[in-house]
Design a protein around this motif. Structure first.
Motif, PDB file in Angstrom:
ATOM      1  N   GLY A  89      33.512  27.640   3.493  1.00 36.70           N
ATOM      2  CA  GLY A  89      34.306  28.633   2.777  1.00 36.70           C
ATOM      3  C   GLY A  89      35.284  28.010   1.792  1.00 36.70           C
ATOM      4  N   ILE A  90      34.835  26.964   1.110  1.00 42.03           N
ATOM      5  CA  ILE A  90      35.727  26.216   0.218  1.00 42.03           C
ATOM      6  C   ILE A  90      35.952  26.983  -1.084  1.00 42.03           C
ATOM      7  CG2 ILE A  90      35.923  24.112  -1.173  1.00 42.03           C
ATOM      8  CD1 ILE A  90      34.374  22.694   1.097  1.00 42.03           C
ATOM      9  N   GLU A  91      37.218  27.069  -1.484  1.00 45.46           N
ATOM     10  CA  GLU A  91      37.565  27.747  -2.726  1.00 45.46           C
ATOM     11  C   GLU A  91      38.183  26.818  -3.754  1.00 45.46           C
ATOM     12  OE1 GLU A  91      39.981  31.121  -1.818  1.00 45.46           O
ATOM     13  OE2 GLU A  91      38.385  32.150  -0.707  1.00 45.46           O
ATOM     14  N   THR A  92      38.648  25.631  -3.342  1.00 43.63           N
ATOM     15  CA  THR A  92      39.191  24.686  -4.315  1.00 43.63           C
ATOM     16  C   THR A  92      38.087  24.259  -5.275  1.00 43.63           C
ATOM     17  OG1 THR A  92      38.829  22.915  -2.703  1.00 43.63           O
ATOM     18  CG2 THR A  92      41.054  23.806  -2.857  1.00 43.63           C
ATOM     19  N   PRO A  93      38.414  24.077  -6.545  1.00 47.97           N
ATOM     20  CA  PRO A  93      37.376  23.761  -7.541  1.00 47.97           C
ATOM     21  C   PRO A  93      36.705  22.417  -7.286  1.00 47.97           C
ATOM     22  CG  PRO A  93      39.413  24.484  -8.596  1.00 47.97           C
ATOM     23  CD  PRO A  93      39.744  24.236  -7.164  1.00 47.97           C
ATOM     24  N   TRP A  94      35.430  22.366  -7.536  1.00 44.37           N
ATOM     25  CA  TRP A  94      34.672  21.124  -7.539  1.00 44.37           C
ATOM     26  C   TRP A  94      34.216  20.835  -8.959  1.00 44.37           C
ATOM     27  CZ3 TRP A  94      30.601  21.371  -2.972  1.00 44.37           C
ATOM     28  CH2 TRP A  94      31.295  21.314  -1.740  1.00 44.37           C
ATOM     29  N   LEU A 100      43.859  20.456  -4.310  1.00 49.34           N
ATOM     30  CA  LEU A 100      43.429  19.629  -5.433  1.00 49.34           C
ATOM     31  C   LEU A 100      41.938  19.831  -5.700  1.00 49.34           C
ATOM     32  CD1 LEU A 100      45.180  16.212  -4.673  1.00 49.34           C
ATOM     33  CD2 LEU A 100      45.880  17.961  -6.331  1.00 49.34           C
ATOM     34  N   PRO A 101      41.537  19.826  -6.960  1.00 51.81           N
ATOM     35  CA  PRO A 101      40.105  19.820  -7.282  1.00 51.81           C
ATOM     36  C   PRO A 101      39.445  18.552  -6.755  1.00 51.81           C
ATOM     37  CG  PRO A 101      41.418  20.372  -9.217  1.00 51.81           C
ATOM     38  CD  PRO A 101      42.373  19.883  -8.162  1.00 51.81           C
ATOM     39  N   VAL A 102      38.123  18.592  -6.644  1.00 48.95           N
ATOM     40  CA  VAL A 102      37.355  17.455  -6.155  1.00 48.95           C
ATOM     41  C   VAL A 102      36.351  17.040  -7.223  1.00 48.95           C
ATOM     42  CG1 VAL A 102      35.870  16.565  -4.323  1.00 48.95           C
ATOM     43  CG2 VAL A 102      37.589  18.312  -3.797  1.00 48.95           C
ATOM     44  N   ILE A 103      36.351  15.766  -7.594  1.00 52.09           N
ATOM     45  CA  ILE A 103      35.378  15.224  -8.537  1.00 52.09           C
ATOM     46  C   ILE A 103      34.241  14.620  -7.724  1.00 52.09           C
ATOM     47  CG2 ILE A 103      34.960  13.536 -10.372  1.00 52.09           C
ATOM     48  CD1 ILE A 103      37.919  13.857 -11.142  1.00 52.09           C
ATOM     49  N   ILE A 104      33.049  15.162  -7.907  1.00 51.34           N
ATOM     50  CA  ILE A 104      31.950  14.882  -6.993  1.00 51.34           C
ATOM     51  C   ILE A 104      30.857  14.032  -7.628  1.00 51.34           C
ATOM     52  CG2 ILE A 104      30.059  15.986  -5.714  1.00 51.34           C
ATOM     53  CD1 ILE A 104      31.950  18.193  -4.984  1.00 51.34           C
ATOM     54  N   HIS A 105      30.493  12.984  -6.882  1.00 52.82           N
ATOM     55  CA  HIS A 105      29.303  12.181  -7.165  1.00 52.82           C
ATOM     56  C   HIS A 105      28.146  12.839  -6.426  1.00 52.82           C
ATOM     57  CE1 HIS A 105      26.862   8.443  -7.556  1.00 52.82           C
ATOM     58  NE2 HIS A 105      26.431   8.784  -6.339  1.00 52.82           N
ATOM     59  N   ASN A 106      27.095  13.173  -7.165  1.00 49.89           N
ATOM     60  CA  ASN A 106      25.994  13.942  -6.585  1.00 49.89           C
ATOM     61  C   ASN A 106      24.663  13.371  -7.079  1.00 49.89           C
ATOM     62  OD1 ASN A 106      24.137  15.998  -5.792  1.00 49.89           O
ATOM     63  ND2 ASN A 106      24.562  17.127  -7.679  1.00 49.89           N
ATOM     64  N   VAL A 107      23.885  12.835  -6.149  1.00 48.10           N
ATOM     65  CA  VAL A 107      22.531  12.379  -6.481  1.00 48.10           C
ATOM     66  C   VAL A 107      21.554  13.052  -5.525  1.00 48.10           C
ATOM     67  CG1 VAL A 107      20.960  10.414  -6.651  1.00 48.10           C
ATOM     68  CG2 VAL A 107      23.336  10.160  -7.388  1.00 48.10           C
ATOM     69  N   LYS A 108      20.761  13.961  -6.073  1.00 47.55           N
ATOM     70  CA  LYS A 108      19.712  14.654  -5.323  1.00 47.55           C
ATOM     71  C   LYS A 108      20.261  15.392  -4.114  1.00 47.55           C
ATOM     72  CE  LYS A 108      16.231  11.231  -6.731  1.00 47.55           C
ATOM     73  NZ  LYS A 108      15.208  10.260  -6.289  1.00 47.55           N
ATOM     74  N   ARG A 115      23.240  26.898 -12.092  1.00 49.02           N
ATOM     75  CA  ARG A 115      23.705  28.284 -11.999  1.00 49.02           C
ATOM     76  C   ARG A 115      24.235  28.597 -10.603  1.00 49.02           C
ATOM     77  NH1 ARG A 115      19.490  29.089 -15.770  1.00 49.02           N
ATOM     78  NH2 ARG A 115      17.908  29.357 -14.155  1.00 49.02           N
ATOM     79  N   LYS A 116      23.546  28.105  -9.574  1.00 49.38           N
ATOM     80  CA  LYS A 116      24.008  28.342  -8.201  1.00 49.38           C
ATOM     81  C   LYS A 116      25.377  27.713  -7.971  1.00 49.38           C
ATOM     82  CE  LYS A 116      19.343  28.467  -6.187  1.00 49.38           C
ATOM     83  NZ  LYS A 116      18.390  27.740  -5.290  1.00 49.38           N
ATOM     84  N   LEU A 117      25.531  26.489  -8.437  1.00 54.62           N
ATOM     85  CA  LEU A 117      26.789  25.778  -8.236  1.00 54.62           C
ATOM     86  C   LEU A 117      27.940  26.438  -8.981  1.00 54.62           C
ATOM     87  CD1 LEU A 117      25.297  22.192  -8.492  1.00 54.62           C
ATOM     88  CD2 LEU A 117      26.542  23.061  -6.500  1.00 54.62           C
ATOM     89  N   THR A 118      27.708  26.811 -10.227  1.00 53.68           N
ATOM     90  CA  THR A 118      28.789  27.428 -10.997  1.00 53.68           C
ATOM     91  C   THR A 118      29.134  28.813 -10.457  1.00 53.68           C
ATOM     92  OG1 THR A 118      27.173  28.192 -12.659  1.00 53.68           O
ATOM     93  CG2 THR A 118      28.326  26.122 -13.089  1.00 53.68           C
ATOM     94  N   THR A 119      28.149  29.519  -9.923  1.00 52.11           N
ATOM     95  CA  THR A 119      28.412  30.823  -9.312  1.00 52.11           C
ATOM     96  C   THR A 119      29.337  30.676  -8.108  1.00 52.11           C
ATOM     97  OG1 THR A 119      26.298  31.715 -10.040  1.00 52.11           O
ATOM     98  CG2 THR A 119      27.353  32.821  -8.199  1.00 52.11           C
ATOM     99  N   MET A 120      29.269  29.515  -7.439  1.00 48.96           N
ATOM    100  CA  MET A 120      30.098  29.273  -6.260  1.00 48.96           C
ATOM    101  C   MET A 120      31.397  28.544  -6.595  1.00 48.96           C
ATOM    102  SD  MET A 120      27.355  28.385  -3.238  1.00 48.96           S
ATOM    103  CE  MET A 120      28.670  28.445  -2.003  1.00 48.96           C
ATOM    104  N   GLY A 121      31.778  28.531  -7.863  1.00 49.60           N
ATOM    105  CA  GLY A 121      33.084  28.008  -8.236  1.00 49.60           C
ATOM    106  C   GLY A 121      33.121  26.554  -8.631  1.00 49.60           C
ATOM    107  N   CYS A 122      31.977  25.980  -8.976  1.00 50.11           N
ATOM    108  CA  CYS A 122      31.936  24.576  -9.399  1.00 50.11           C
ATOM    109  C   CYS A 122      31.959  24.469 -10.915  1.00 50.11           C
ATOM    110  CB  CYS A 122      30.675  23.891  -8.866  1.00 50.11           C
ATOM    111  SG  CYS A 122      30.558  23.846  -7.061  1.00 50.11           S
ATOM    112  N   MET A 123      32.557  23.382 -11.412  1.00 54.17           N
ATOM    113  CA  MET A 123      32.485  23.026 -12.815  1.00 54.17           C
ATOM    114  C   MET A 123      31.473  21.904 -12.964  1.00 54.17           C
ATOM    115  SD  MET A 123      34.905  24.959 -14.186  1.00 54.17           S
ATOM    116  CE  MET A 123      35.321  24.209 -15.765  1.00 54.17           C
ATOM    117  N   LEU A 124      30.847  21.817 -14.118  1.00 57.54           N
ATOM    118  CA  LEU A 124      29.869  20.765 -14.386  1.00 57.54           C
ATOM    119  C   LEU A 124      30.368  19.907 -15.545  1.00 57.54           C
ATOM    120  CD1 LEU A 124      26.553  22.847 -14.190  1.00 57.54           C
ATOM    121  CD2 LEU A 124      27.771  21.668 -12.341  1.00 57.54           C
TER     122      LEU A 124
END
Length: 218
Positions: free
Chosen positions: A121-126, A100-108, A139-148
């Motif tokens: 080595g996580i490949e599931t989408p964030w 399952l994808p993960v919806i992430i709360h991210n502060v700093k 850019r770093k996050l999206t390069t590693m398979g994250c959506m914003l």
């Protein structure tokens, strides 16, 4: 082409697809829509974590949720970061087990998230919801398979990073705000200099890829 609300705390009857974040008791309402569930870092101290993790695993196994979250890391709250990381990584294990994808709360915590994703080595989408980091970290996050995912763009920093991301990594949301997803789309289309119909198609394609939706909705 339909509106997609990828993260909301309220039912949105203007969205063809939406993901409603469940409350802390993980009760699934009798509504024909998508749901996510997770342990928010703000709530860690108040909860029986082991029981919630078990409940989360059951929801995922039953197919009652399409994503884990929101969960994540918040360096601005008073829960020790080590505790947050422990609870967060336990949820990542559930997400991986059930794909399952993960919806992430991210502060700093961009660097912490990048380190965890790489080390494990996580490949599931964030999906980093309400993203307001820097264009460089985006850019770093999206390069590693994250959506914003972006919502309220009144902050000039948010507008700047939104205009910098590749559209195939983009989602939109209302989060906990009582506002129309159509308003979010209109503003994002202006920032990105795109026709609204083009943006709707992009967001739908991104969402459909993440959640295995095959049929378009007009």
């Amino acid at each position: 082409m339909c509106y997609i609300n990828c993260h909301t705390h309220f039912y949105d009857n203007t969205a063809a697809y939406q993901i409603i974040n469940l409350t802390n008791d993980f009760t699934v309402p009798d509504i024909d829509t998508f749901f996510s569930a997770g342990i928010h870092p703000w709530n860690i101290r108040e909860q029986a974590i082991d029981d919630l993790l078990t409940g989360l695993d059951i929801l995922a196994a039953q197919g009652s949720i399409v994503a884990i979250g929101e969960c994540g890391l918040d360096r601005a709250c008073d829960i020790p970061l080590s505790t947050q990381k422990s609870v967060f990584t336990s949820q990542l294990d559930i997400a991986t087990a059930h794909q399952l994808p993960v919806i992430i709360h991210n502060v700093k915590a961009d660097s912490d998230l990048l380190q965890i994703r790489k080390a494990r080595g996580i490949e599931t989408p964030w999906i980093l919801h309400g993203y307001h980091g820097s264009p460089e970290n985006a850019r770093k996050l999206t390069t590693m398979g994250c959506m914003l995912s972006f919502g309220d763009d009144r902050n000039s920093k948010v507008r700047r990073v939104l205009s910098s991301v590749h559209t195939n990594t983009l989602l939109l949301e209302t989060d906990d705000r009582f506002m129309s997803i159509a308003t979010i789309y209109a503003s994002a289309a202006e920032i990105l200099n795109l026709e609204l119909t083009v943006l709707k198609k992009i967001i739908f394609q991104n969402f459909a890829t993440l959640f295995n939706i095959e049929k378009d909705v007009s």
